[in-house]
Design a protein around this motif. Structure first.
Motif, short mmCIF file in Angstrom:
data_model
loop_
_atom_site.label_atom_id
_atom_site.label_comp_id
_atom_site.label_asym_id
_atom_site.label_seq_id
_atom_site.Cartn_x
_atom_site.Cartn_y
_atom_site.Cartn_z
N LEU A 18 -54.03 7.94 -22.75
CA LEU A 18 -54.05 7.83 -21.30
C LEU A 18 -54.01 9.19 -20.63
O LEU A 18 -54.66 9.42 -19.60
N ARG B 62 -46.72 4.15 -17.66
CA ARG B 62 -48.05 4.17 -18.26
C ARG B 62 -48.86 2.94 -17.82
O ARG B 62 -50.05 3.05 -17.49
N GLN C 280 -52.42 2.98 -15.64
CA GLN C 280 -53.62 2.29 -16.11
C GLN C 280 -54.09 1.24 -15.09
O GLN C 280 -55.29 1.11 -14.81
N ARG D 91 -57.73 1.00 -13.22
CA ARG D 91 -58.39 0.12 -14.18
C ARG D 91 -59.87 -0.07 -13.88
O ARG D 91 -60.68 -0.29 -14.78
N PHE E 59 -62.23 2.39 -15.91
CA PHE E 59 -62.48 2.26 -17.35
C PHE E 59 -63.78 1.48 -17.57
O PHE E 59 -64.02 0.45 -16.96
#
Length: 303
Positions: A235, A249, A253, A257, A260
């Protein structure tokens, strides 16, 4: 009559001989005439190692190869769209000090387990019952034997054909630049010049680096390039982790998101990473068994 008795005696003796077998040590035992069984195989005791299945999966499973190749092929399909959009940028706004529009395109790539496969080094540690240390790691890097992660060479060539520079931001130390770049070149990966390697210890003016955090080096890349994509296996390869806890974390993310599979591309690495110490308070000073116990306690078990 004497002949009958003699015949009976001989027949009885023959039966006795047929019911007796000789053991390897010269002894005899009564029973059917069969071969002695083979010796039982020796039982080899192997110490438990948390990394065994992870390294084995990365080296031997077709699932790992298929996953890595899927990621890089999908990224190739996104290159043209990223190039055409002048506002497309893979650095989070907080990490960009220079406007991206008008800058030449680049892609930021982590090295280890993103571009270069170091599973043979991890396998040595498993075999020898050891853990990572700087001496054995430096020795491995100087061997220049790392192979490419599946799919990365094809992706790198596709990017190079489009005039995109590859920037390697790695936590390999700066003093390992020569063997690292030699390894990359030997594999056919593009290396524009020494400046594309931003290793641990790279000086970045007006930015103070903390430990192995890559924030300053991403900022340095952003001063000269519009970053189309970032690739990594951790990450922290994509954005700064302010607190290395499972909760922080997950929040980071979740916040990004949507990037990604578009601007950020994560490669699988079950072998090591900052996700591991996050569950034992980032304290590597604890004995190995204590860390293992805390990792077991972090498991989610179905009731």
């Amino acid at each position: 009559m004497r002949q009958s008795l003699l015949f009976t005696a001989l027949f009885t003796a023959a039966l006795g001989l047929s019911a007796c077998r000789t053991l390897p040590d010269g002894g005899a035992v009564n029973g059917p005439a069969v071969e002695a069984p083979p010796p039982a195989p020796a039982i080899v005791t192997v110490a438990a190692d948390d990394n065994l299945n992870a390294v084995l999966w990365m080296q031997r499973s077709v699932e790992y190869r298929a996953t890595a190749e899927t990621i890089y092929r999908a990224a190739i399909d996104r290159l043209d769209a990223a190039l055409k959009d002048p506002d497309w940028d893979a650095l989070v706004p907080d990490e960009r000090a220079t406007p991206a529009r008008g800058l030449p395109p680049a892609i930021v790539m982590d090295l280890d387990e993103t571009v270069l496969d170091n599973s043979p080094y991890q396998a040595r540690l498993v075999r020898d019952g050891l853990e990572y240390d700087e001496f054995t790691w430096d020795s491995w890097v100087r061997e220049e034997k790392a192979q490419p992660v599946p799919g990365v060479v094809e992706f790198a060539r596709a990017a190079q054909a489009r005039g995109i520079t590859l920037i390697y931001i790695s936590n390999r130390a700066e003093h390992l630049i020569a063997p690292t770049l030699a390894n990359l070149r030997a594999l056919g990966l593009p290396v524009k010049d020494d400046s594309v390697f931003l290793g641990l210890g790279t000086f970045v003016a007006d930015c103070e680096q903390e430990g192995s955090e890559k924030l300053c080096r991403r900022q340095l890349a952003g001063r000269s390039y519009r970053v189309l994509m970032q690739f990594g296996d951790q990450l922290g390869d994509f954005a700064q982790i302010l607190a290395n806890t499972p909760e922080a974390r997950a929040e980071l993310q979740n916040r990004h998101r949507g990037w990604f599979g578009q601007r950020w591309w994560m490669l699988p690495n079950p072998s090591y990473g900052s996700w591991e110490p996050a569950v034992f308070n980032n304290d590597w000073r604890q004995p190995r068994e204590q860390r293992r116990m805390l990792k077991r306690d972090a498991l989610r078990i179905a009731e």
